[in-house]
Enzyme design. Structure first.
Site, PDB file in Angstrom:
ATOM      1  N   PRO A  38       0.515  -0.969   0.228  1.00 31.22           N
ATOM      2  CA  PRO A  38       0.185   0.022  -0.138  1.00 31.22           C
ATOM      3  C   PRO A  38       0.998   1.346   0.066  1.00 31.22           C
ATOM      4  O   PRO A  38       1.690   1.527   0.678  1.00 31.22           O
ATOM      5  CB  PRO A  38      -0.504  -0.142   1.458  1.00 31.22           C
ATOM      6  N   ASP A  39       0.723   2.239  -0.610  1.00 20.86           N
ATOM      7  CA  ASP A  39       1.252   3.930  -0.664  1.00 20.86           C
ATOM      8  C   ASP A  39       0.720   4.500   0.793  1.00 20.86           C
ATOM      9  O   ASP A  39      -0.365   3.977   1.964  1.00 20.86           O
ATOM     10  CB  ASP A  39       0.569   4.427  -1.027  1.00 20.86           C
ATOM     11  N   PHE A  40       0.813   5.290   1.189  1.00 28.36           N
ATOM     12  CA  PHE A  40       0.629   6.038   2.242  1.00 28.36           C
ATOM     13  C   PHE A  40      -0.592   7.240   2.028  1.00 28.36           C
ATOM     14  O   PHE A  40      -1.181   7.126   3.714  1.00 28.36           O
ATOM     15  CB  PHE A  40       1.940   7.258   2.821  1.00 28.36           C
ATOM     16  N   ARG A  41      -0.688   7.939   1.288  1.00 30.03           N
ATOM     17  CA  ARG A  41      -1.973   8.159   1.381  1.00 30.03           C
ATOM     18  C   ARG A  41      -2.977   8.302   0.402  1.00 30.03           C
ATOM     19  O   ARG A  41      -3.804   9.676   0.405  1.00 30.03           O
ATOM     20  CB  ARG A  41      -1.264  10.542   1.185  1.00 30.03           C
ATOM     21  N   ASN A 112      11.169   5.812  -1.523  1.00 26.23           N
ATOM     22  CA  ASN A 112      10.827   3.954  -1.169  1.00 26.23           C
ATOM     23  C   ASN A 112      11.563   3.106  -0.061  1.00 26.23           C
ATOM     24  O   ASN A 112      12.764   2.978  -0.226  1.00 26.23           O
ATOM     25  CB  ASN A 112      10.290   3.118  -2.692  1.00 26.23           C
ATOM     26  N   ASP A 114      11.095   0.025   0.294  1.00 26.71           N
ATOM     27  CA  ASP A 114      10.870  -1.623   0.416  1.00 26.71           C
ATOM     28  C   ASP A 114      12.298  -2.045  -0.346  1.00 26.71           C
ATOM     29  O   ASP A 114      11.821  -3.293  -0.553  1.00 26.71           O
ATOM     30  CB  ASP A 114       9.358  -1.917  -0.754  1.00 26.71           C
ATOM     31  N   HIS A 131      15.289   7.925   1.630  1.00 27.06           N
ATOM     32  CA  HIS A 131      14.309   7.940   2.985  1.00 27.06           C
ATOM     33  C   HIS A 131      14.934   6.642   3.875  1.00 27.06           C
ATOM     34  O   HIS A 131      13.830   6.078   4.716  1.00 27.06           O
ATOM     35  CB  HIS A 131      13.177   7.407   3.308  1.00 27.06           C
ATOM     36  N   CYS A 142      23.566   4.920  20.828  1.00 24.97           N
ATOM     37  CA  CYS A 142      24.659   5.398  20.630  1.00 24.97           C
ATOM     38  C   CYS A 142      25.559   5.500  19.662  1.00 24.97           C
ATOM     39  O   CYS A 142      26.277   5.595  19.142  1.00 24.97           O
ATOM     40  CB  CYS A 142      25.602   4.335  22.616  1.00 24.97           C
ATOM     41  N   ASN A 233       1.857   9.741 -12.699  1.00 27.90           N
ATOM     42  CA  ASN A 233       0.993   9.384 -10.989  1.00 27.90           C
ATOM     43  C   ASN A 233      -0.685   9.681 -11.535  1.00 27.90           C
ATOM     44  O   ASN A 233      -1.000  10.081 -12.673  1.00 27.90           O
ATOM     45  CB  ASN A 233       1.448  11.110 -10.101  1.00 27.90           C
ATOM     46  N   LEU A 234      -1.344   8.935 -10.550  1.00 28.64           N
ATOM     47  CA  LEU A 234      -2.806   8.981 -10.572  1.00 28.64           C
ATOM     48  C   LEU A 234      -3.001  10.245 -10.523  1.00 28.64           C
ATOM     49  O   LEU A 234      -4.081  11.149 -11.501  1.00 28.64           O
ATOM     50  CB  LEU A 234      -3.472   8.409  -9.415  1.00 28.64           C
TER      51      LEU A 234
HETATM   52  P1  OAD Z   1       2.265   9.416  -1.322  1.00 29.27           P
HETATM   53  O1  OAD Z   1       1.165   7.733  -0.586  1.00 29.27           O
HETATM   54  O2  OAD Z   1       1.982  10.142  -0.353  1.00 29.27           O
HETATM   55  O3  OAD Z   1       1.560   9.001  -2.744  1.00 29.27           O
HETATM   56  C1  OAD Z   1       1.706   8.231  -3.618  1.00 29.27           C
HETATM   57  C2  OAD Z   1       1.094   9.045  -4.353  1.00 29.27           C
HETATM   58  O4  OAD Z   1       1.475   7.416  -5.497  1.00 29.27           O
HETATM   59  C3  OAD Z   1      -0.065   9.154  -4.564  1.00 29.27           C
HETATM   60  O5  OAD Z   1      -0.199  10.527  -5.576  1.00 29.27           O
HETATM   61  C4  OAD Z   1      -1.321   7.837  -6.009  1.00 29.27           C
HETATM   62  O6  OAD Z   1      -2.313   8.705  -6.233  1.00 29.27           O
HETATM   63  C5  OAD Z   1      -0.759   8.154  -6.656  1.00 29.27           C
HETATM   64  N1  OAD Z   1      -0.309   6.322  -6.628  1.00 29.27           N
HETATM   65  C6  OAD Z   1      -0.479   5.655  -5.933  1.00 29.27           C
HETATM   66  N2  OAD Z   1      -0.619   3.503  -6.661  1.00 29.27           N
HETATM   67  C7  OAD Z   1      -0.764   4.664  -7.674  1.00 29.27           C
HETATM   68  C8  OAD Z   1      -0.162   4.401  -9.521  1.00 29.27           C
HETATM   69  N3  OAD Z   1      -0.115   2.283  -9.479  1.00 29.27           N
HETATM   70  N4  OAD Z   1       0.175   4.317 -10.562  1.00 29.27           N
HETATM   71  C9  OAD Z   1      -0.006   5.746 -10.232  1.00 29.27           C
HETATM   72  N5  OAD Z   1       0.662   6.413  -9.245  1.00 29.27           N
HETATM   73  C10 OAD Z   1      -0.192   5.698  -8.342  1.00 29.27           C
HETATM   74  O7  OAD Z   1       2.980   7.727  -1.156  1.00 29.27           O
HETATM   75  P2  OAD Z   1       5.531   8.953  -1.439  1.00 29.27           P
HETATM   76  O8  OAD Z   1       4.882  10.159  -1.982  1.00 29.27           O
HETATM   77  O9  OAD Z   1       6.070   8.278  -1.611  1.00 29.27           O
HETATM   78  O10 OAD Z   1       8.166   8.280   4.550  1.00 29.27           O
HETATM   79  O11 OAD Z   1       5.370   9.443   0.242  1.00 29.27           O
HETATM   80  C11 OAD Z   1       6.773   9.995   1.204  1.00 29.27           C
HETATM   81  C12 OAD Z   1       6.952   9.465   2.291  1.00 29.27           C
HETATM   82  O12 OAD Z   1       5.989   9.344   2.603  1.00 29.27           O
HETATM   83  C13 OAD Z   1       7.045   7.718   2.294  1.00 29.27           C
HETATM   84  O13 OAD Z   1       8.734   7.630   1.409  1.00 29.27           O
HETATM   85  C14 OAD Z   1       6.789   7.404   3.557  1.00 29.27           C
HETATM   86  C15 OAD Z   1       5.913   8.601   4.035  1.00 29.27           C
HETATM   87  O14 OAD Z   1       5.790   9.293   4.902  1.00 29.27           O
HETATM   88  C16 OAD Z   1       8.854   7.017   4.555  1.00 29.27           C
HETATM   89  O15 OAD Z   1       9.101   5.904   4.042  1.00 29.27           O
HETATM   90  C17 OAD Z   1       9.950   7.506   5.122  1.00 29.27           C
END
Ligand code: OAD
Length: 278
Positions: A38-41, A112, A114, A131, A142, A233-234
């Protein structure tokens, strides 16, 4: 749809018409969602909407260094889920690898953790894990470094036992950049070097990121206007939305579809398929 595929065609044209052009990728969680991570947002499916079971005061606490010191368990739960080895690279990872094989890859900057860029065969010198990753671990008190097995054993065991420093009893944590921590200095120095050499022969492709987390989110803004930018991006995000440039190429759709289409339009379908099926 047809319109969107035309944006891939213009990207493919730019790449073929500029045979010296080198690619720089700036990527995030959206290139790994097709792998089952899963992504984050993303509303509903993103990690931050599904962290309720971890009993967090706020979603981003799972990556907050002060919160980790009080309660490391939520991060342990997440780390067990995300630990490298459980997932295979996506088509987008394979496409970046194919650019490398073609001698056209300059750099991949990834947010990422991963490590799927490594699994896809992106060379260490071409890769900046902005990251951090699970590969290096240290005591947060320490600073002594520990082999990654140390932390891995603790999370996979799942007994609630924490990985602790044998010298000072501090918590051991993978060098993943938490909120409240600095990005690796390698990230800043490499980006500075790349900014120096970027010219009209470079193209920067931003993919699968909401561009919500700084300083990474400011990179597209810093790209010289002589350098071609593309977004895959989506949705339209960050500087592509706030300060669009006439020369930007924007594909609003899944990264895996963009990868497949781009490989096809560049005439690399066979090699691409080989990487995907390997
Ligand atoms: P986000 O979850 O913030 O954003 C992911 C983006 O990818 C969103 O705009 C989605 O719409 C888009 N998306 C998802 N699936 C997709 C697909 N199949 N094709 C195209 N677009 C897609 O994730 P990041 O931007 O990577 O920190 O988040 C940045 C950081 O926030 C991460 O590195 C994480 C988090 O806190 C750490 O892991 C330390």
């Amino acid at each position: 749809n047809g319109n969107q595929l035309r944006t891939i065609a213009s990207l493919a044209n730019f790449i073929s018409e500029n045979p010296n052009a080198k690619l720089i990728f700036l990527v995030g969680a959206g290139i790994s969602t097709a792998c089952g991570i899963p992504d984050f947002r993303s509303p509903g499916t993103g990690l931050y909407d599904n962290l309720a079971k971890l009993n967090l005061p706020f979603a981003e606490a799972v990556f907050d260094i002060d919160f980790f010191k009080q309660d490391p368990q939520p991060f342990y739960t997440l780390a067990k889920e995300l630990y490298p080895g459980n997932y295979e690279p996506s088509k987008f990872h394979h496409l970046m690898r194919l650019f490398q094989d073609k001698g056209r890859l300059h750099r991949v900057y990834t947010q990422n953790i991963d490590t799927l860029e490594r699994s896809a065969g992106i060379h260490a010198e071409n890769l900046v894990e902005a990251h951090g990753s699970f590969a290096h671990n240290h005591c947060i008190d320490c600073g002594i470094e520990y082999p990654h097995e140390h932390f891995k054993k603790a999370i996979l065991h799942g007994s609630g036992k924490l990985a602790r420093c044998t010298k000072c009893n501090g918590l051991i944590k993978p060098k993943i950049v938490f909120f409240g921590e600095n990005l690796p200095s390698h990230f800043f120095s490499t980006w500075d070097d790349d900014l120096e050499i970027m010219n009209k022969d470079y193209i920067v492709i931003v993919a699968g990121t909401s561009l919500a987390v700084y300083p990474f989110a400011s990179l597209p803004t810093e790209i010289p206007t002589s350098v071609k930018r593309a977004l895959v991006n989506l949705q339209k995000v960050g500087d592509f939305k706030a300060n669009p440039r006439k020369s930007d190429i924007v594909f609003s759709g899944p990264t895996e579809l963009a990868a497949e289409e781009l490989a096809k339009q560049l005439g690399w379908q066979e090699e691409f398929q080989e990487l995907v099926e390997a």
